[in-house]
Design a protein around this motif. Sequence first.
Motif, mmCIF file in Angstrom:
data_model
loop_
_atom_site.group_PDB
_atom_site.id
_atom_site.type_symbol
_atom_site.label_atom_id
_atom_site.label_comp_id
_atom_site.label_asym_id
_atom_site.label_seq_id
_atom_site.Cartn_x
_atom_site.Cartn_y
_atom_site.Cartn_z
ATOM 1 N N LEU A 250 69.813 19.954 88.940
ATOM 2 C CA LEU A 250 68.966 21.222 88.956
ATOM 3 C C LEU A 250 68.795 21.368 87.473
ATOM 4 C CD1 LEU A 250 71.088 23.266 91.594
ATOM 5 C CD2 LEU A 250 68.725 22.393 91.702
ATOM 6 N N ALA A 251 69.686 21.055 86.619
ATOM 7 C CA ALA A 251 69.259 21.253 85.142
ATOM 8 C C ALA A 251 68.408 20.367 84.757
ATOM 9 C CB ALA A 251 70.607 21.010 84.351
ATOM 10 N N VAL A 252 68.398 19.107 85.125
ATOM 11 C CA VAL A 252 67.270 17.905 84.818
ATOM 12 C C VAL A 252 65.784 18.466 85.209
ATOM 13 C CG1 VAL A 252 66.411 15.809 85.186
ATOM 14 C CG2 VAL A 252 68.815 15.928 84.674
ATOM 15 N N ALA A 253 66.081 19.178 86.515
ATOM 16 C CA ALA A 253 64.451 19.612 86.974
ATOM 17 C C ALA A 253 64.115 20.940 86.307
ATOM 18 C CB ALA A 253 64.744 19.897 88.610
ATOM 19 N N ALA A 254 64.807 21.652 85.941
ATOM 20 C CA ALA A 254 64.599 22.777 85.192
ATOM 21 C C ALA A 254 63.998 22.387 83.809
ATOM 22 C CB ALA A 254 65.684 23.889 84.967
ATOM 23 N N CYS A 255 64.657 21.398 83.147
ATOM 24 C CA CYS A 255 64.326 20.799 81.859
ATOM 25 C C CYS A 255 62.781 20.261 82.132
ATOM 26 C CB CYS A 255 65.159 19.762 81.367
ATOM 27 S SG CYS A 255 66.670 20.697 80.590
ATOM 28 N N GLY A 256 62.657 19.259 83.016
ATOM 29 C CA GLY A 256 61.457 18.928 83.432
ATOM 30 C C GLY A 256 60.199 19.959 83.748
ATOM 31 N N VAL A 257 60.620 21.049 84.213
ATOM 32 C CA VAL A 257 59.462 22.121 84.257
ATOM 33 C C VAL A 257 59.212 22.558 82.749
ATOM 34 C CG1 VAL A 257 59.184 24.375 85.246
ATOM 35 C CG2 VAL A 257 60.028 22.772 86.778
ATOM 36 N N LEU A 258 60.178 22.813 82.115
ATOM 37 C CA LEU A 258 60.186 23.310 80.776
ATOM 38 C C LEU A 258 59.389 22.373 79.964
ATOM 39 C CD1 LEU A 258 63.669 24.866 79.953
ATOM 40 C CD2 LEU A 258 61.369 26.157 80.413
ATOM 41 N N ALA A 259 59.405 21.130 80.208
ATOM 42 C CA ALA A 259 58.825 19.990 79.506
ATOM 43 C C ALA A 259 57.463 20.011 79.658
ATOM 44 C CB ALA A 259 59.475 18.643 79.300
ATOM 45 N N THR A 260 56.993 20.209 81.000
ATOM 46 C CA THR A 260 55.736 20.249 81.536
ATOM 47 C C THR A 260 55.019 21.590 80.851
ATOM 48 O OG1 THR A 260 56.448 19.279 83.385
ATOM 49 C CG2 THR A 260 54.469 20.304 83.581
ATOM 50 N N THR A 261 55.464 22.553 80.729
ATOM 51 C CA THR A 261 54.735 23.625 79.980
ATOM 52 C C THR A 261 54.858 23.705 78.685
ATOM 53 O OG1 THR A 261 56.875 24.963 80.143
ATOM 54 C CG2 THR A 261 55.628 25.231 82.050
ATOM 55 N N GLY A 262 55.492 22.606 77.958
ATOM 56 C CA GLY A 262 55.371 22.518 76.434
ATOM 57 C C GLY A 262 56.649 23.262 75.944
ATOM 58 N N ALA A 263 57.498 23.992 76.511
ATOM 59 C CA ALA A 263 58.429 24.622 75.918
ATOM 60 C C ALA A 263 59.787 23.915 75.478
ATOM 61 C CB ALA A 263 59.022 25.814 77.053
#
Length: 65
Positions: free
Chosen positions: A19-32
């Motif tokens: 779940l943490a990796v998925a959340a980090c993936g979403v944040l990386a996709t948005t550029g954050a």
Amino acid sequence: MHRRTRTRIAVASTLPTLLAVAACGVLATTGALAWQIPCAGLVALVFQGVLTAVRLRRGPAGGAS
């Protein structure tokens, strides 16, 4: 312990990391967040799953399996 049970325990123990990796993936996709963070999380996820599976295969620490 049956192989199916060991597999379920190993997968369940990696769910929070997944779940943490998925959340980090979403944040990386948005550029954050930098892309290195989710990549490192994936490496940690695989390592954690393998380590858990190996530990479950060995049996209890007392040696009586």
